[in-house]
Design an enzyme around this catalytic site. Sequence first.
Site, PDB file in Angstrom:
ATOM      1  CB  CYS A 145      -1.145   0.071   1.348  1.00  0.00           C
ATOM      2  SG  CYS A 145      -2.066   1.009   1.559  1.00  0.00           S
ATOM      3  CG  HIS A 168      -5.809  -2.762  -1.334  1.00  0.00           C
ATOM      4  ND1 HIS A 168      -4.369  -3.159  -0.628  1.00  0.00           N
ATOM      5  CD2 HIS A 168      -5.412  -1.298  -1.182  1.00  0.00           C
ATOM      6  CE1 HIS A 168      -3.857  -2.425  -0.086  1.00  0.00           C
ATOM      7  NE2 HIS A 168      -3.991  -1.248  -0.257  1.00  0.00           N
ATOM      8  CD  GLU A 169      -7.240   1.249  -4.028  1.00  0.00           C
ATOM      9  OE1 GLU A 169      -7.184   2.549  -3.157  1.00  0.00           O
ATOM     10  OE2 GLU A 169      -5.617   0.990  -3.932  1.00  0.00           O
ATOM     11  CG  HIS A 173      -7.505   2.777   1.116  1.00  0.00           C
ATOM     12  ND1 HIS A 173      -6.319   2.519   2.755  1.00  0.00           N
ATOM     13  CD2 HIS A 173      -6.716   1.613   0.296  1.00  0.00           C
ATOM     14  CE1 HIS A 173      -5.789   2.632   2.658  1.00  0.00           C
ATOM     15  NE2 HIS A 173      -5.711   1.806   1.221  1.00  0.00           N
TER      16      HIS A 173
END
Length: 194
Positions: free
Chosen positions: A122, A164-165, A168
């Site tokens: 990341c 993954h995004e 966030h």
Amino acid sequence: MKNRVKTYKRLVCLTIFVIITCVWISDSLSGATVKERIVTAPHPVLRQKATPIDRKDHETIQLLIEMANYLDDSIRPIAGISLPQVAVSQRGFVVMIDDEPIIMINPLITKVGQEMPSLEGCLSLPGRYGYVNRNSSVIIEYHDEDWERQTLRLETFYAFVVQHEYDHLEGILFTDKLLAEAPERLRGSDIPLE
């Protein structure tokens, strides 16, 4: 009368100079801002649940476009970047799919496939890599930068990047999901960061 004309001409020239200078400064800053704005843990914005983007929020949409340009122009492969990673707690990110930056505004993952391990890193956790469980496929709905509704079905790597995004946007870092049984190892610099 001649003095007024001279004063007027000077004022016009000064105004044009100021406008050109402002445009130049704006262009100069926008090219550098994305890389410079990337925040790293433990920055508090990385732990906040992001808020939806309003259709009229042209500033945030412009930032997403700049983020897309940043990914597209990056020498080092970067698979994605989210608004929280540039200290903006709003629901949007950019992912590279088939070498094209795709802007996803207010995304929603609607269907997911079977779990499998994904090796991740990341931009907000430099030098950290590890395995997490991700769904092998996803269907994601989102608005693009023109506020058109889009739907994509993504498999394996691209599905992992989107998840993954998306994490966030929920205030979750990949290190929160590290698998204890999977070996943690460094990966080569040619593998994109999420």
